[in-house]
Design an enzyme around this catalytic site. Structure first.
Site, short mmCIF file in Angstrom:
data_model
loop_
_atom_site.label_atom_id
_atom_site.label_comp_id
_atom_site.label_asym_id
_atom_site.label_seq_id
_atom_site.Cartn_x
_atom_site.Cartn_y
_atom_site.Cartn_z
CG ASP A 110 7.98 1.83 -4.56
OD1 ASP A 110 8.03 0.64 -4.22
OD2 ASP A 110 7.87 2.77 -3.75
CG ASP A 170 7.61 -3.90 0.58
OD1 ASP A 170 8.27 -4.47 1.46
OD2 ASP A 170 6.71 -3.10 0.83
N1 GLY Z 1 5.38 -1.43 -0.92
C1 GLY Z 1 4.69 -0.83 0.12
C2 GLY Z 1 3.62 -1.63 0.75
O1 GLY Z 1 3.45 -2.81 0.58
O2 GLY Z 1 2.91 -1.01 1.50
#
Ligand code: GLY
Length: 384
Positions: A110, A170
Site C-alpha cells: 500500500d 488494488d
Molecule cells: N485497497 C483496499 C480497498 O480497496 O479496500
C-alpha cells in the site's frame, strides 16, 4: 449551410464546456467549505480521518501503516490545487508528516496509495525536493516486495493460512508511484517492475468477460497461479465493485506511462463491463453479483474511482461515452443523495460507501478515499 452547422456546434460545445467548468467550480467550493469542518477536528485530534463509524462519528487512522493515510492529505492537495488557498497546502503538509516515518517499511504494497497520493501529489504542485525524496524512498521499499520469479509485487503479508503470495487487483494503483520514481531518478528499474506486474496481472487476474478476481495467489517457487479468490467481494467468483475500478484506473494509468495498446484495450473493456452494471443513478452496488441488488448497499467510493479513471480514459479514446459516463457519475455523487449537507457527516464529502463487507467493516459510511478520488475526478474533468 455546413459553415452554419459547424458554428452552431462550436457554440454549443463552448457553452457545454463553460457549464461544466461552472459546475466543477461549484463542487470544489462546496467541498472546500465542507472539508473546513473535517480539517478542524483533524487538527484538534492530530490524526488522519479515515471514515465515519456506524454512529456517524469520525474513525481516525489508528496505525501509521494504514493504507488510507495518504488520502486525506491528498484531498487537501486537491483543494489547494483548485483554490490556491495556502491553508490547504499547510494542512496537506501537516497530515502527511504524521505518517512519513513508515515510508521505508516494506510490510505492505500500500506504499503507493499512502505516499503517492500525498507526497507525490504535493511534489507535482510544489516541486519540494523533500517530497520527491519521500516518493523515491517509498518506491525503494515497495520494490523489495517484487519477486522476479512471480513477476509481481506481493500485496499482503497477513493471511498465511489462506494464501502464499497474494496479489490483489488494488495493487495496480501502487504502480503509479513506481512509474514516477523512474522519471524522478532516471532509473528504469522501477518502471520495469511496474510493467512486469501489469503484464502478469493482465494475464491472470481477468475473467473472459473482463471482470477481475480480487486476489490471485501465486506459488513463489515457480511463479504459477495456485488459486483465485476474494477478500472483500461477495464471493470468489463475483465482481467486487471497487476492484473493477482499480482495474480500470490501473490500466488507464499504465497506458499513460507506456502507451502499450494492450493496456488501453483492457481499460476500454473494463469500462464497458462497469457501464453495463451501473444502476440508474450511476453508483454501483458494492459487488456486481450480490443477490437482490436493489436492496444492497451502494459503494460511492467505487463510483469515484470509476469517474476519475473514465476522465483519463476519455483523454486517450476521445470516446464521448467515457466522458458522458464520468459526467453522469459526478453529477449523481454531487446530488443530495450522496453529497453531505454542510457540516453533516463530520465534514466528509460523500456518504454511502462500503469498505469491507465480508468483515462487516465500514458499511454505508464515508471514506476518505471516496472523497479523494471524487476530488480527483472533478479536478480532471475541469481540466479537459
Ligand atoms: N485497497 C483496499 C480497498 O480497496 O479496500
Amino acid at each position: 449551410m455546413n459553415r452554419l452547422l459547424i458554428i452552431t456546434a462550436c457554440v454549443f460545445g463552448l457553452f457545454a464546456c463553460k457549464n461544466e467548468t461552472h459546475q466543477s467550480k461549484n463542487i470544489i467550493e462546496r467541498s472546500a467549505k465542507q472539508y473546513g469542518v473535517l480539517v478542524r477536528s483533524a487538527y484538534a485530534e492530530n490524526k488522519v480521518p479515515r471514515s465515519t463509524d456506524e454512529h456517524g462519528e469520525v474513525e481516525w487512522a489508528r496505525r501509521k501503516m494504514d493504507w488510507t493515510q495518504g488520502f486525506f492529505p491528498g484531498a487537501c492537495w486537491k483543494l489547494y490545487e483548485n483554490t490556491k488557498d495556502p491553508k490547504w497546502k499547510d494542512a496537506a503538509m501537516h497530515f502527511q508528516n504524521l505518517f512519513v516515518e513508515v515510508k521505508d517499511i516494506a510490510t505492505t504494497h500500500d506504499l503507493g496509495f499512502m505516499f503517492y497520493c500525498s507526497f507525490g501529489e504535493g511534489y507535482k504542485l510544489t516541486k519540494n525536493e523533500e517530497f520527491k525524496q519521500v516518493v523515491i524512498d517509498a518506491s525503494n521499499a515497495l520494490m523489495k516486495r517484487f519477486d522476479p520469479k512471480v513477476g509481481c509485487i506481493k500485496s499482503w503479508d497477513f493471511g498465511k493460512e489462506k494464501w502464499t503470495y497474494p496479489v490483489i487487483i488494488d495493487n495496480m494503483l501502487n504502480l503509479e508511484m513506481l512509474f514516477e520514481a523512474s522519471i524522478l531518478t532516471g532509473d528504469d528499474k522501477y518502471k520495469k517492475v511496474a510493467i512486469s506486474h501489469a503484464n502478469k496481472t493482465l494475464e491472470h487476474h481477468f475473467r473472459e468477460d473482463y471482470s477481475t478476481w480480487h486476489v490471485v495467489d501465486y506459488n513463489p517457487i515457480d511463479g504459477s497461479v495456485t488459486k483465485k479468490l476474494t477478500h472483500q467481494g461477495y464471493g470468489d467468483e463475483t465482481s467486487w465493485a471497487r476492484g473493477q475500478g482499480w482495474a480500470l484506473y490501473g490500466y488507464t494509468m499504465c497506458y499513460r506511462y507506456t502507451k502499450d495498446p494492450r493496456y488501453l484495450e483492457q481499460a476500454k473493456k473494463v469500462a464497458t463491463l462497469i457501464h453495463k452494471h451501473l444502476p440508474e443513478d450511476f453508483v454501483p452496488v458494492w459487488d456486481f453479483d450480490v443477490k437482490d441488488p436493489k436492496n444492497q448497499y451502494r459503494d460511492a467510493s467505487a463510483a469515484c474511482v470509476y469517474a476519475s479513471a473514465l476522465v483519463e480514459l476519455y483523454q486517450f479514446t476521445n470516446d464521448q461515452e467515457h466522458k458522458l459516463l464520468a459526467e453522469n457519475i459526478i453529477a449523481s455523487l454531487s446530488s443530495d443523495k450522496y453529497f453531505s449537507a454542510y457540516k453533516d457527516n463530520q465534514g466528509f464529502l460523500l456518504k454511502h460507501s462500503v469498505g469491507n463487507w465480508p468483515r462487516d467493516s465500514e458499511i454505508d459510511v464515508s471514506l476518505n478515499y471516496a472523497d479523494y478520488y471524487f476530488l480527483e475526478a472533478v479536478t480532471r474533468i475541469q481540466k479537459l
